[in-house]
Design an enzyme around this catalytic site. Sequence first.
Site, PDB file in Angstrom:
ATOM      1  CB  VAL A   1      -0.930   0.021   1.232  1.00 45.53           C
ATOM      2  CG1 VAL A   1      -1.799   1.282   1.231  1.00 45.53           C
ATOM      3  CG2 VAL A   1      -1.809  -1.227   1.261  1.00 45.53           C
ATOM      4  CB  CYS A   2       1.622   3.798  -2.424  1.00 46.35           C
ATOM      5  SG  CYS A   2       2.643   5.282  -2.583  1.00 46.35           S
ATOM      6  CG  LEU A   3      -1.683   6.211   3.506  1.00 48.56           C
ATOM      7  CD1 LEU A   3      -2.638   6.966   2.583  1.00 48.56           C
ATOM      8  CD2 LEU A   3      -2.467   5.419   4.551  1.00 48.56           C
TER       9      LEU A   3
END
Length: 223
Positions: free
Chosen positions: A151-153
């Site tokens: 996940v890219c957060l």
Amino acid sequence: MLRLKKKKEAEALAKKTEEESGTATPSTTDTDSNDGSSPMQTDDSKKVSLLGGIGGKKVGGGEKKKKRTPGEIRIQKDIAELDGGSVATITFPSANTLTTFCVSVTPDSGYWSGCTYSFTFTIPALYPHEPPKVHCDTQLYHPNVNTEGNVCLNILREDWKPVLDINAVIYGLIYLFYDPNPADPLNHEAAKLLRENKGEFERNVKRSLRGGYVDGVQYQALK
């Protein structure tokens, strides 16, 4: 007379020996060793051991009770304040483990609305000085989630601060479903399509949710 005196002395000596051996017996029974420990020390050690084992012995190797990490201490506070609203629900697979739990997100609008997406949270020992690790367990066609579940957060990386908590991460995940960020992608093909052709991107999302192929990858049917 001399024999009687010797007999009495022998009886007295035997009685004294018996009394001495009788007082010594509890010590050897309690310690069950010759390490010189006193009965009081042995009793104290049993009280401590019973907290972490059975019969005065630790289960699984006799190690001392594990000390809680700063992450475990902080996560207890965060859990008491968890609030995913109606969109997110939090479950704990093991009641004895607070550092691994699942978050299910069901967006009520946007490209991915109407389906539920599962994430596993793992809290590191140095939390909150290190961000939690988040894995997407549901195969998802999304600019900010790749096929491996990464996940890219931003708050899971360079923008993480110790003042942030689990709630902040959950809200960040929810926001990704409402407003995906093609400027910071993991799935570069999906991000490019979202920037250049939103209609085709939406068709790809719907195809993936029906269990179809997108960019050579077959997704799990969620609708």
